[in-house]
Design a protein around this motif. Structure first.
Motif, PDB file in Angstrom:
ATOM      1  N   ASP B   5      31.477  23.078  36.267  1.00 32.98           N
ATOM      2  CA  ASP B   5      31.454  23.971  37.425  1.00 32.98           C
ATOM      3  C   ASP B   5      32.860  24.354  37.840  1.00 32.98           C
ATOM      4  O   ASP B   5      33.494  23.694  38.658  1.00 32.98           O
ATOM      5  N   PRO B   6      33.341  25.383  37.265  1.00 36.51           N
ATOM      6  CA  PRO B   6      34.717  25.797  37.570  1.00 36.51           C
ATOM      7  C   PRO B   6      34.891  26.212  39.023  1.00 36.51           C
ATOM      8  O   PRO B   6      33.974  26.772  39.627  1.00 36.51           O
ATOM      9  N   ILE B   7      36.081  25.895  39.546  1.00 35.89           N
ATOM     10  CA  ILE B   7      36.407  26.293  40.915  1.00 35.89           C
ATOM     11  C   ILE B   7      37.305  27.516  40.830  1.00 35.89           C
ATOM     12  O   ILE B   7      38.316  27.517  40.132  1.00 35.89           O
ATOM     13  N   VAL B   8      36.891  28.577  41.544  1.00 38.28           N
ATOM     14  CA  VAL B   8      37.655  29.825  41.514  1.00 38.28           C
ATOM     15  C   VAL B   8      38.279  30.051  42.872  1.00 38.28           C
ATOM     16  O   VAL B   8      37.612  29.961  43.891  1.00 38.28           O
ATOM     17  N   LEU B   9      39.605  30.359  42.857  1.00 40.65           N
ATOM     18  CA  LEU B   9      40.291  30.726  44.094  1.00 40.65           C
ATOM     19  C   LEU B   9      40.575  32.232  44.025  1.00 40.65           C
ATOM     20  O   LEU B   9      41.332  32.693  43.171  1.00 40.65           O
ATOM     21  N   ILE B  23      29.092  36.926  47.310  1.00 41.15           N
ATOM     22  CA  ILE B  23      27.668  37.141  47.018  1.00 41.15           C
ATOM     23  C   ILE B  23      27.422  37.197  45.516  1.00 41.15           C
ATOM     24  O   ILE B  23      26.521  36.542  44.972  1.00 41.15           O
ATOM     25  N   VAL B  24      28.240  37.991  44.858  1.00 38.33           N
ATOM     26  CA  VAL B  24      28.061  38.187  43.413  1.00 38.33           C
ATOM     27  C   VAL B  24      28.290  36.874  42.654  1.00 38.33           C
ATOM     28  O   VAL B  24      27.563  36.552  41.707  1.00 38.33           O
ATOM     29  N   PHE B  25      29.301  36.079  43.113  1.00 38.38           N
ATOM     30  CA  PHE B  25      29.556  34.789  42.469  1.00 38.38           C
ATOM     31  C   PHE B  25      28.343  33.870  42.572  1.00 38.38           C
ATOM     32  O   PHE B  25      27.960  33.222  41.589  1.00 38.38           O
ATOM     33  N   ALA B  26      27.746  33.867  43.764  1.00 39.56           N
ATOM     34  CA  ALA B  26      26.558  33.024  43.978  1.00 39.56           C
ATOM     35  C   ALA B  26      25.426  33.484  43.077  1.00 39.56           C
ATOM     36  O   ALA B  26      24.750  32.680  42.425  1.00 39.56           O
ATOM     37  N   ALA B  28      25.699  35.035  40.294  1.00 40.45           N
ATOM     38  CA  ALA B  28      26.020  34.809  38.873  1.00 40.45           C
ATOM     39  C   ALA B  28      25.783  33.339  38.481  1.00 40.45           C
ATOM     40  O   ALA B  28      25.665  33.028  37.305  1.00 40.45           O
ATOM     41  N   GLY B  29      25.712  32.442  39.466  1.00 41.61           N
ATOM     42  CA  GLY B  29      25.392  31.050  39.146  1.00 41.61           C
ATOM     43  C   GLY B  29      26.541  30.092  39.312  1.00 41.61           C
ATOM     44  O   GLY B  29      26.507  28.978  38.800  1.00 41.61           O
ATOM     45  N   PHE B  30      27.637  30.509  39.986  1.00 40.49           N
ATOM     46  CA  PHE B  30      28.733  29.584  40.269  1.00 40.49           C
ATOM     47  C   PHE B  30      28.231  28.501  41.228  1.00 40.49           C
ATOM     48  O   PHE B  30      27.589  28.820  42.223  1.00 40.49           O
ATOM     49  N   VAL B  31      28.480  27.269  40.903  1.00 35.67           N
ATOM     50  CA  VAL B  31      28.028  26.157  41.745  1.00 35.67           C
ATOM     51  C   VAL B  31      29.020  25.912  42.875  1.00 35.67           C
ATOM     52  O   VAL B  31      28.658  25.906  44.051  1.00 35.67           O
ATOM     53  N   ALA B  32      30.298  25.752  42.487  1.00 30.03           N
ATOM     54  CA  ALA B  32      31.335  25.511  43.493  1.00 30.03           C
ATOM     55  C   ALA B  32      31.543  26.783  44.309  1.00 30.03           C
ATOM     56  O   ALA B  32      31.523  27.877  43.756  1.00 30.03           O
ATOM     57  N   PRO B  33      31.688  26.648  45.599  1.00 29.31           N
ATOM     58  CA  PRO B  33      31.883  27.842  46.417  1.00 29.31           C
ATOM     59  C   PRO B  33      33.205  28.523  46.092  1.00 29.31           C
ATOM     60  O   PRO B  33      34.177  27.875  45.700  1.00 29.31           O
ATOM     61  N   LEU B  34      33.203  29.823  46.225  1.00 28.58           N
ATOM     62  CA  LEU B  34      34.402  30.615  45.960  1.00 28.58           C
ATOM     63  C   LEU B  34      35.431  30.315  47.025  1.00 28.58           C
ATOM     64  O   LEU B  34      35.153  30.452  48.224  1.00 28.58           O
ATOM     65  N   GLN B  35      36.573  29.856  46.603  1.00 29.92           N
ATOM     66  CA  GLN B  35      37.669  29.603  47.545  1.00 29.92           C
ATOM     67  C   GLN B  35      38.404  30.914  47.782  1.00 29.92           C
ATOM     68  O   GLN B  35      38.489  31.768  46.896  1.00 29.92           O
ATOM     69  N   LEU B  36      38.942  31.057  48.999  1.00 29.79           N
ATOM     70  CA  LEU B  36      39.516  32.348  49.356  1.00 29.79           C
ATOM     71  C   LEU B  36      40.873  32.230  50.025  1.00 29.79           C
ATOM     72  O   LEU B  36      41.064  31.397  50.904  1.00 29.79           O
ATOM     73  N   ALA B  37      41.791  33.088  49.603  1.00 26.96           N
ATOM     74  CA  ALA B  37      43.068  33.244  50.307  1.00 26.96           C
ATOM     75  C   ALA B  37      43.268  34.737  50.539  1.00 26.96           C
ATOM     76  O   ALA B  37      42.953  35.549  49.669  1.00 26.96           O
ATOM     77  N   ARG B  38      43.776  35.107  51.737  1.00 28.53           N
ATOM     78  CA  ARG B  38      43.796  36.534  52.080  1.00 28.53           C
ATOM     79  C   ARG B  38      45.119  37.241  51.766  1.00 28.53           C
ATOM     80  O   ARG B  38      45.202  38.451  51.837  1.00 28.53           O
ATOM     81  N   ASN B  39      46.158  36.470  51.466  1.00 34.87           N
ATOM     82  CA  ASN B  39      47.419  37.125  51.085  1.00 34.87           C
ATOM     83  C   ASN B  39      48.310  36.145  50.324  1.00 34.87           C
ATOM     84  O   ASN B  39      47.934  34.989  50.113  1.00 34.87           O
ATOM     85  N   GLY B  40      49.468  36.595  49.962  1.00 34.59           N
ATOM     86  CA  GLY B  40      50.390  35.803  49.143  1.00 34.59           C
ATOM     87  C   GLY B  40      50.811  34.515  49.808  1.00 34.59           C
ATOM     88  O   GLY B  40      50.904  33.467  49.159  1.00 34.59           O
ATOM     89  N   GLU B  41      51.097  34.583  51.094  1.00 32.61           N
ATOM     90  CA  GLU B  41      51.546  33.385  51.803  1.00 32.61           C
ATOM     91  C   GLU B  41      50.449  32.328  51.859  1.00 32.61           C
ATOM     92  O   GLU B  41      50.698  31.135  51.664  1.00 32.61           O
ATOM     93  N   THR B 128      28.883  42.409  38.890  1.00 36.06           N
ATOM     94  CA  THR B 128      27.951  41.345  38.524  1.00 36.06           C
ATOM     95  C   THR B 128      28.164  40.948  37.057  1.00 36.06           C
ATOM     96  O   THR B 128      28.270  39.766  36.726  1.00 36.06           O
ATOM     97  N   THR B 129      28.250  41.958  36.199  1.00 37.74           N
ATOM     98  CA  THR B 129      28.497  41.717  34.773  1.00 37.74           C
ATOM     99  C   THR B 129      29.784  40.916  34.588  1.00 37.74           C
ATOM    100  O   THR B 129      29.843  39.959  33.804  1.00 37.74           O
ATOM    101  N   LEU B 130      30.834  41.340  35.340  1.00 39.59           N
ATOM    102  CA  LEU B 130      32.133  40.676  35.207  1.00 39.59           C
ATOM    103  C   LEU B 130      32.056  39.206  35.610  1.00 39.59           C
ATOM    104  O   LEU B 130      32.532  38.315  34.888  1.00 39.59           O
ATOM    105  N   THR B 131      31.409  38.931  36.744  1.00 46.40           N
ATOM    106  CA  THR B 131      31.362  37.532  37.211  1.00 46.40           C
ATOM    107  C   THR B 131      30.504  36.659  36.300  1.00 46.40           C
ATOM    108  O   THR B 131      30.849  35.504  36.028  1.00 46.40           O
ATOM    109  N   GLN B 132      29.413  37.246  35.777  1.00 46.58           N
ATOM    110  CA  GLN B 132      28.574  36.488  34.831  1.00 46.58           C
ATOM    111  C   GLN B 132      29.373  36.135  33.583  1.00 46.58           C
ATOM    112  O   GLN B 132      29.344  35.000  33.095  1.00 46.58           O
TER     113      GLN B 132
END
Lengths: 557, 155
Positions: B5-9, B23-26, B28-41, B128-132
């Motif tokens: 279960d890869p973790i994606v940031l 939504i699309v990650f969920a 596509a079947g990603f188990v680990a929740p998508l981690q999010l950062a909103r900018n470079g800092e 969707t295709t890309l995330t799958q």
């Protein structure tokens, strides 16, 4: 006296012999008539008898010459008159007579039927002082005989003289006309003698320089006119003595104003080769000189302006190119930035259709679907706009490209589509190499072949032909189809961005041919179309042929 | 080692894109929740485990970073350069996910050490295709795991 007439031994003259005899008989001067070749006397008058102090009977029937031998009668003269039929005259000095006495014999031929039959003789006796008068009279008498001949000769002479006079008059008129023309000439015409003194000065010279002929004549030309030569004056004199000479010189007028003239000088020499006269002809070119100067100045200024203008054009072109590039960069970043909110619109509207369909009315679902479709189309537009600006902005390096490889690549990308519509694609002939940017060329041919497959009437099996044709130094690639065809009015329009002739019937944004044109333009090629509406289209692109020397380009490593 | 279960940031300043992505990650079947950062800092703070991100159970080190390029403050290139300068992060998978398909951007990203370059798709279907595809790929890939750290599947 009639009885004396009967004394004629020879037959009397046929033409008026009576008149002749009567003249002789009554003439106050001594006269005689002789007949025949021996000059037998047939008539003498009283004056004749008195002159010779003999009787009439002593003469008649005797040869004339034997009777007058002592008196110096000219026998040979008598013979000549009788022979030629021409009157003659002879003056002989009488021997033994003092003071000197002259007998003048005048002889006329007696003509019968145009033949001399005798001679009529008249003797005039004159002293020395009278001799010339007599001779004159004789000449006058003889002259009267020749009068008609003289008149004829005179008339002839007169006629000749009249012709000559007419010719001379004509010549005279011609000469005066020429003299007048010399004066009429606006050129200054001046004749100099060997010392360069002015001998002739026409009205043109007076008008140009201001001196009247009486002021100019006799002056040395170069001194009067203060001639300035382009060569030193001495050298110029030598120069003009050689031959004809022409050139520009400056003169000073009577009022001190300087004029530039075109001078032509001709030297006239006598038989010994000495200078007899010099003809000078001056044309005022001050005005044309000024005009020439002005023209030269104007030309220089024009060249300057042209240079400035050219610089300005170059500058403006550079500015325009820069601003065009800026504009394309803006278009690119705008298209890029616009895609982000669009992604959201499309994503969420699609999500709405997918996940909230049960909560939406049929109309609501339809609206969501329309938003989704429009957002997708707008994204396609932006995507193609990006592709177009990328084609015009990206670096293009031309290399030798194999058309065979390019066509293979294009067809493999379209294979899925070809299979789906069951199209027939024919690649015939050989595929030479061209100078191109491979990715751009693939993109160009992909659009052309894609269009050929796409724009067909429903139910028609698409037939697409691809072939290359060698032209002078370039290669033309044809993409032919059996599709809709394009009406002549639209054959140029279709190459513009986002032009779609069959909106709604066929998918796409209308950017394909604009990308084709931009790509071909960037590679230095040409693109065109030949088409008949309803019968299909033949698109072509033309690119430079690859040089044979470039085939073995070295590979890196 | 393989990762179940890869973790994606995801590093993206667009709230909409991030929401759609989650939504699309969920889906596509990603188990680990998508981690999010909103900018470079934010992403730098996340990777450092600094400030708000000091809880590694809540903010685990990702299997892969999906990095946008065009961001305020510190853009993607700067973030990528920083990551490659960190000794413990220099082998971290960083996939660029940008709207830009310009050659210059792509080349620069690889030059700075990007592991891959993905162009943001325009439609939900493509996304969707890309995330799958991404999930399938990550599941097949082996990853370097730093000493002393436990991967999520090993826990």
């Amino acid at each position: 006296m009639a009885s004396k007439v009967l004394l004629f031994t020879a037959p009397p003259p046929a033409s008026q012999p009576g008149l002749r005899l009567s003249i002789v008989e009554h003439a106050p001067l001594p006269m005689a008539i002789v007949e025949g070749a021996r000059h037998i006397v047939c008539q003498v008058n009283a004056a004749f008898c008195r002159l010779l102090n003999r009787t009439r009977e002593e003469f008649i029937g005797k040869p004339f010459y034997s009777l007058l031998q002592e008196q110096g009668a000219p026998g040979d003269l008598l013979d000549r008159v009788y022979r030629t039929g021409q009157p003659e005259s002879h003056t002989a000095e009488q021997p033994f007579e003092r003071p000197a006495l002259f007998w003048t014999y005048t002889m006329w031929p007696v003509m019968e039927q145009d033949q001399p039959v005798g001679v009529m003789i008249q003797v005039t006796v004159a002293t020395e002082s009278l001799k010339h008068t007599i001779a004159m009279n004789e000449a006058l008498v003889l002259g009267s005989v020749h009068q008609h001949e003289l008149t004829a000769a005179g008339d002839k002479l007169n006629a000749l003289l009249r012709v000559e006079i007419a010719e001379r008059t004509k010549m005279q008129q011609l000469l005066s006309e020429k003299a007048r023309l010399l004066d009429l000439s606006t050129d200054a015409i001046v004749v100099l003698d060997c010392e360069h003194k002015i001998q002739y000065w026409n009205q043109g010279a007076e008008k140009l320089y201001g001196w009247a002929p009486e002021e100019a004549l006799g002056k040395v030309s170069d001194e009067l006119l203060k001639t300035r030569y382009s060569l030193p004056s001495e050298q110029m004199r030598e120069a003009i003595y050689q031959d004809r000479w022409s050139g520009e010189i400056t003169h000073t007028k009577r009022d001190g104003q300087r004029v530039t003239v075109l001078a032509r000088k001709v030297v006239d020499r006598d038989k010994q080769g000495n200078v007899a006269a010099i003809l000078e002809n001056f044309t005022d070119i001050t005005e044309s000189k000024k005009a020439e100067e002005a023209l030269r100045e104007a030309r220089t200024r024009l060249a300057e302006y042209a240079g400035q203008l050219e610089g300005l054009v170059t500058l403006r072109t550079a500015e325009l190119t820069a601003s065009n590039q800026q504009l394309e960069a803006i278009v690119y970043s705008m298209a890029h930035d616009l895609r982000a909110p669009l992604r959201a619109m499309q994503g969420f509207s699609a999500m709405l259709v997918d996940e909230a369909s049960t909560a939406l009315s049929e109309a609501g679902q339809d609206y969501a679907h329309r938003i989704d479709q429009s957002a997708q189309f707008m994204d396609a537009l932006l995507s193609d706009l990006l592709a177009y600006t990328r084609t015009s902005q990206q670096r293009i390096e031309l290399t030798t490209v194999s058309l065979e490889k390019v066509v293979g690549s294009v067809l493999s990308r379209l294979q899925k589509e070809i299979d789906e519509i069951n199209a027939c694609v024919e690649c015939s002939g050989s595929w030479p190499e061209v100078r191109a940017h491979e990715p751009t060329l693939i993109q160009v041919l992909h659009h052309l072949a894609g269009n050929a497959l796409k724009f067909v009437r429903p139910g028609v099996v698409p037939l697409v032909g691809l072939r290359a044709e060698e032209r002078a130094g370039s290669i033309r690639v044809w993409v032919e189809d059996n599709g809709l065809g394009i009406a002549p009015d639209y054959q140029q329009q279709i190459f513009r961005l986002f032009i779609r002739l069959d909106r709604g019937k066929y998918p796409g944004t209308g950017a394909g041919l604009a990308i084709v044109q931009k790509g071909i333009e960037r590679m230095g090629g040409q693109v065109g179309v030949e088409s008949t509406l309803g019968q299909g289209s033949r698109f072509w692109i033309e690119l430079p042929q690859a040089m044979s020397t470039e085939r073995g380009e070295p590979h890196a490593g | 080692m393989l990762v179940e279960d890869p973790i994606v940031l995801l590093v993206d300043d667009s709230e909409d894109d991030a929401t759609l992505m989650r939504i699309v990650f969920a889906r596509a079947g990603f188990v680990a929740p998508l981690q999010l950062a909103r900018n470079g800092e934010e992403v730098i703070a996340y990777l450092k485990g600094a400030g708000d991100y000091d809880d590694r159970t809540k903010f685990p080190l990702p299997t892969v970073v999906l990095l946008d390029l065009n961001m305020p403050r510190k853009n993607g290139f700067e973030v990528l350069a920083w990551i490659r300068q960190q000794p413990e992060l220099r082998r971290l998978l960083v996939y660029i996910l940008s709207a830009s398909s310009q050659t210059d951007d792509i080349q620069r990203a690889y030059d700075l050490g990007a592991s891959s370059y993905l162009v943001k798709p325009g439609t939900l279907d493509e996304l969707t295709t890309l995330t799958q595809g991404l999930l399938a790929w990550l599941k097949l890939s082996h990853f370097y795991v730093r000493e002393g750290e436990t991967s999520n599947d090993a826990a």
